[in-house]
Design a protein around this motif. Structure first.
Motif, PDB file in Angstrom:
ATOM      1  N   ASP A 181       3.656 -27.163  21.975  1.00 11.10           N
ATOM      2  CA  ASP A 181       4.620 -26.298  21.309  1.00 11.10           C
ATOM      3  C   ASP A 181       5.584 -27.161  20.520  1.00 11.10           C
ATOM      4  OD1 ASP A 181       6.752 -27.125  23.130  1.00 11.10           O
ATOM      5  OD2 ASP A 181       5.757 -25.856  24.607  1.00 11.10           O
ATOM      6  N   SER A 182       6.487 -26.516  19.805  1.00 13.11           N
ATOM      7  CA  SER A 182       7.386 -27.268  18.921  1.00 13.11           C
ATOM      8  C   SER A 182       8.488 -27.989  19.667  1.00 13.11           C
ATOM      9  CB  SER A 182       8.026 -26.302  17.913  1.00 13.11           C
ATOM     10  OG  SER A 182       8.853 -25.375  18.593  1.00 13.11           O
ATOM     11  N   GLN A 183       8.646 -27.691  20.991  1.00 18.28           N
ATOM     12  CA  GLN A 183       9.654 -28.338  21.837  1.00 18.28           C
ATOM     13  C   GLN A 183      11.073 -28.047  21.379  1.00 18.28           C
ATOM     14  OE1 GLN A 183       8.746 -29.798  24.560  1.00 18.28           O
ATOM     15  NE2 GLN A 183       6.558 -30.029  24.211  1.00 18.28           N
ATOM     16  N   ALA A 184      11.263 -27.036  20.527  1.00 19.68           N
ATOM     17  CA  ALA A 184      12.596 -26.762  19.993  1.00 19.68           C
ATOM     18  C   ALA A 184      13.592 -26.422  21.101  1.00 19.68           C
ATOM     19  CB  ALA A 184      12.527 -25.619  18.982  1.00 19.68           C
ATOM     20  N   PHE A 185      13.163 -25.583  22.065  1.00 14.85           N
ATOM     21  CA  PHE A 185      14.080 -25.166  23.124  1.00 14.85           C
ATOM     22  C   PHE A 185      14.415 -26.348  24.048  1.00 14.85           C
ATOM     23  CE2 PHE A 185      12.127 -20.658  22.809  1.00 14.85           C
ATOM     24  CZ  PHE A 185      12.856 -20.431  21.658  1.00 14.85           C
ATOM     25  N   THR A 186      13.410 -27.152  24.356  1.00 17.46           N
ATOM     26  CA  THR A 186      13.638 -28.313  25.230  1.00 17.46           C
ATOM     27  C   THR A 186      14.599 -29.310  24.582  1.00 17.46           C
ATOM     28  OG1 THR A 186      11.407 -28.062  26.123  1.00 17.46           O
ATOM     29  CG2 THR A 186      12.501 -30.162  26.497  1.00 17.46           C
ATOM     30  N   ILE A 187      14.370 -29.573  23.296  1.00 18.87           N
ATOM     31  CA  ILE A 187      15.230 -30.516  22.575  1.00 18.87           C
ATOM     32  C   ILE A 187      16.666 -29.982  22.500  1.00 18.87           C
ATOM     33  CG2 ILE A 187      15.672 -31.555  20.317  1.00 18.87           C
ATOM     34  CD1 ILE A 187      12.634 -31.654  19.919  1.00 18.87           C
ATOM     35  N   ALA A 188      16.793 -28.684  22.187  1.00 21.28           N
ATOM     36  CA  ALA A 188      18.126 -28.090  22.083  1.00 21.28           C
ATOM     37  C   ALA A 188      18.871 -28.173  23.410  1.00 21.28           C
ATOM     38  CB  ALA A 188      18.009 -26.637  21.625  1.00 21.28           C
ATOM     39  N   LEU A 189      18.167 -27.940  24.522  1.00 19.93           N
ATOM     40  CA  LEU A 189      18.788 -28.010  25.835  1.00 19.93           C
ATOM     41  C   LEU A 189      19.237 -29.438  26.148  1.00 19.93           C
ATOM     42  CD1 LEU A 189      19.409 -26.332  28.417  1.00 19.93           C
ATOM     43  CD2 LEU A 189      17.199 -27.113  29.305  1.00 19.93           C
ATOM     44  N   LYS A 190      18.371 -30.407  25.819  1.00 23.88           N
ATOM     45  CA  LYS A 190      18.699 -31.802  26.065  1.00 23.88           C
ATOM     46  C   LYS A 190      19.919 -32.246  25.253  1.00 23.88           C
ATOM     47  CE  LYS A 190      15.331 -34.053  28.526  1.00 23.88           C
ATOM     48  NZ  LYS A 190      15.429 -35.277  29.338  1.00 23.88           N
ATOM     49  N   LEU A 191      20.054 -31.707  24.052  1.00 26.64           N
ATOM     50  CA  LEU A 191      21.140 -32.113  23.165  1.00 26.64           C
ATOM     51  C   LEU A 191      22.452 -31.392  23.473  1.00 26.64           C
ATOM     52  CD1 LEU A 191      19.242 -32.415  19.768  1.00 26.64           C
ATOM     53  CD2 LEU A 191      19.981 -34.254  21.294  1.00 26.64           C
ATOM     54  N   GLY A 192      22.424 -30.467  24.452  1.00 21.06           N
ATOM     55  CA  GLY A 192      23.667 -29.866  24.903  1.00 21.06           C
ATOM     56  C   GLY A 192      23.913 -28.435  24.484  1.00 21.06           C
ATOM     57  N   MET A 193      22.951 -27.749  23.876  1.00 23.48           N
ATOM     58  CA  MET A 193      23.155 -26.346  23.515  1.00 23.48           C
ATOM     59  C   MET A 193      23.249 -25.506  24.783  1.00 23.48           C
ATOM     60  SD  MET A 193      20.985 -23.893  20.917  1.00 23.48           S
ATOM     61  CE  MET A 193      21.630 -24.757  19.475  1.00 23.48           C
ATOM     62  N   HIS A 194      24.099 -24.463  24.741  1.00 22.37           N
ATOM     63  CA  HIS A 194      24.321 -23.629  25.909  1.00 22.37           C
ATOM     64  C   HIS A 194      23.017 -22.919  26.299  1.00 22.37           C
ATOM     65  CE1 HIS A 194      26.013 -20.674  28.636  1.00 22.37           C
ATOM     66  NE2 HIS A 194      27.167 -21.347  28.603  1.00 22.37           N
ATOM     67  N   PRO A 195      22.663 -22.940  27.610  1.00 25.51           N
ATOM     68  CA  PRO A 195      21.414 -22.314  28.063  1.00 25.51           C
ATOM     69  C   PRO A 195      21.281 -20.840  27.679  1.00 25.51           C
ATOM     70  CG  PRO A 195      22.333 -23.682  29.796  1.00 25.51           C
ATOM     71  CD  PRO A 195      23.360 -23.629  28.697  1.00 25.51           C
ATOM     72  N   LYS A 196      22.412 -20.102  27.635  1.00 25.79           N
ATOM     73  CA  LYS A 196      22.350 -18.676  27.313  1.00 25.79           C
ATOM     74  C   LYS A 196      21.832 -18.453  25.891  1.00 25.79           C
ATOM     75  CE  LYS A 196      23.808 -17.005  31.208  1.00 25.79           C
ATOM     76  NZ  LYS A 196      22.875 -16.227  32.057  1.00 25.79           N
ATOM     77  N   VAL A 197      22.229 -19.338  24.971  1.00 25.15           N
ATOM     78  CA  VAL A 197      21.740 -19.229  23.593  1.00 25.15           C
ATOM     79  C   VAL A 197      20.233 -19.444  23.558  1.00 25.15           C
ATOM     80  CG1 VAL A 197      21.891 -20.193  21.267  1.00 25.15           C
ATOM     81  CG2 VAL A 197      23.963 -19.993  22.663  1.00 25.15           C
ATOM     82  N   ILE A 198      19.764 -20.428  24.304  1.00 27.93           N
ATOM     83  CA  ILE A 198      18.333 -20.734  24.327  1.00 27.93           C
ATOM     84  C   ILE A 198      17.555 -19.608  25.010  1.00 27.93           C
ATOM     85  CG2 ILE A 198      16.600 -22.404  25.115  1.00 27.93           C
ATOM     86  CD1 ILE A 198      18.778 -24.540  24.993  1.00 27.93           C
ATOM     87  N   GLU A 199      18.107 -19.057  26.088  1.00 24.17           N
ATOM     88  CA  GLU A 199      17.449 -17.943  26.782  1.00 24.17           C
ATOM     89  C   GLU A 199      17.286 -16.746  25.860  1.00 24.17           C
ATOM     90  OE1 GLU A 199      19.784 -17.243  30.251  1.00 24.17           O
ATOM     91  OE2 GLU A 199      19.241 -19.161  31.193  1.00 24.17           O
ATOM     92  N   ARG A 200      18.337 -16.465  25.052  1.00 19.13           N
ATOM     93  CA  ARG A 200      18.255 -15.357  24.103  1.00 19.13           C
ATOM     94  C   ARG A 200      17.180 -15.627  23.051  1.00 19.13           C
ATOM     95  NH1 ARG A 200      23.090 -15.564  22.060  1.00 19.13           N
ATOM     96  NH2 ARG A 200      24.021 -14.534  23.861  1.00 19.13           N
TER      97      ARG A 200
END
Length: 396
Positions: A235-254
């Protein structure tokens, strides 16, 4: 003038000597190039099988991550997914370049035991998928290229497609990409395609003759390893990368719910995310094994020449049909399925019952395949000239 005359006297010998020197120069140049790239002479086959062991892109040399690759044995279509800059495009370019090199008499940068299949054509659509200007003109030019590829594809064609369906609405692009892959596969092509569409990855998971591949990604360093893994989609790993870089989990869950239509908890640590990803990969592997047919007793089967009246099975459609016209120059057979005629590549058919075992030797197949009006006109034309009437004759 006297010197010119002397030279002209040996015109044929001089031309022959120049031709021989040129041939030897090419041979020595190939040998020198082989030494520079540490090339080997691959095994050549006519079964359109490619097996690359520790292969490297010829222009990247020792800097390239070795590629281990196979196609044409258990599957004829490979769909490669993964993150941007992960090596998808380099992978399909490497396969194409090494195939061209081998067919041109060059050694290839790979390990012994590598194999190259012989193809009549290598058709390519590789664009810059990372351009920020995915305009209509870009999409239009790529579609024109795809149309030409569809028209020229035969069972002896290697097709390389990069970021198929990009540059337009994602939903429409996914539909285009899936349909194009199916059409090329039905034409019998050996096919490599890269994509970001998860729907195409899912399609390749359950479609017989297709296989998934992915470019490995190190979730700890957030960097690609450039290694191809065949047998699972990435996969594009976008969610994993965003989480690692500090984006709030709720944004990623949405975002995950909008994308996949299901909820997922990203509130844990990065270690939890990696564990969850590994768990989903394991579940996906079990699903793949359940969906795929285990029919690999023979590595290669000779292509059968089908005759008019043969009863055949079309595994991809799970249907039976009767051959109404034998294979054309593209290897496409006209098959009568439930009162409809379809053009299907002979590689996608399985002989069920031979015509000779079903019908008398002099049986008139027009009774099955042609309309009553057609047969009546043919009978009338066999007796006399019918003004303005034409009829298409099946001579096979």
């Amino acid at each position: 003038m006297q010197l010119t005359g002397l030279v002209e006297k040996y015109d044929k010998e001089i031309k022959l000597a120049v031709d021989i020197m040129t041939q030897y120069d090419v041979i020595f140049a190939k040998a020198k190039h082989s030494e520079e790239i540490k090339g080997i002479s691959p095994q050549i086959n006519e079964y359109h099988t490619i097996v690359l062991k520790e292969a490297r892109h010829p222009l990247l040399g020792e800097k390239a991550v070795p590629l281990n690759f196979a196609i044409g044995d258990e599957y004829d279509a490979l769909v490669i997914t993964g993150p941007n800059t992960g090596g998808k495009t380099v992978t399909i370019k490497t396969v194409g370049l090494l195939t061209l090199m081998a067919q041109s008499g060059f050694h290839i940068p790979a390990e012994e035991g590598s194999q190259i299949g012989i193809f009549d054509k290598i058709l390519v659509d590789i664009g810059d998928g990372q351009s920020i200007e995915q305009s209509l003109s870009t999409f239009s030019s790529r579609i024109k290229n795809i149309i030409e590829i569809l028209a020229e594809t035969t069972p002896s064609t290697l097709v390389l497609l990069d970021e198929l369906g990009s540059g337009t609405d994602p939903a429409e692009g996914m539909g285009f990409a899936t349909s194009i892959l199916e059409e090329l596969f039905n034409k019998g092509a050996t096919l490599l395609a890269t994509t970001h569409y998860s729907e195409i990855k899912a399609h390749a998971t359950i479609r017989e003759g297709f296989e998934n591949g992915s470019m490995e990604f190190d979730q700890d360093t957030l960097k690609p390893t450039y290694r191809l893994i065949i047998g699972k989609g990435g996969d594009s790993q976008a969610f994993t990368i965003a989480l690692k870089l500090g984006m709030h989990p709720k944004v990623i869950e949405r975002a995950h719910k909008i994308t996949y239509g299901e909820s997922k908890d990203y509130s844990g640590s990065s270690a939890f995310s990696k564990h969850e990803l590994d768990r989903q990969i394991a579940m996906n592997a079990k699903y793949v094994q359940k969906q795929k047919h285990v029919k690999k007793e023979e590595k290669k089967q000779d292509i059968i020449s089908y005759n008019r009246g043969d009863n055949v099975k079309i595994p991809s459609l799970n249907q039976f049909g009767i051959v109404s016209k034998e294979a054309n120059i593209r290897g496409e057979v006209e098959v009568f399925i439930q009162w409809e005629k379809y053009m299907i590549n002979q590689k996608r058919l399985t002989l069920y019952i031979k015509a000779a075992d079903l019908y008398p030797e002099d049986y008139n197949f027009d009774i099955i395949f042609e309309s009553k009006e057609h047969r009546k006109l043919a009978k009338e034309m066999s007796k006399r000239h019918v003004e303005g009437a034409t009829i298409e004759k099946n001579d096979r």
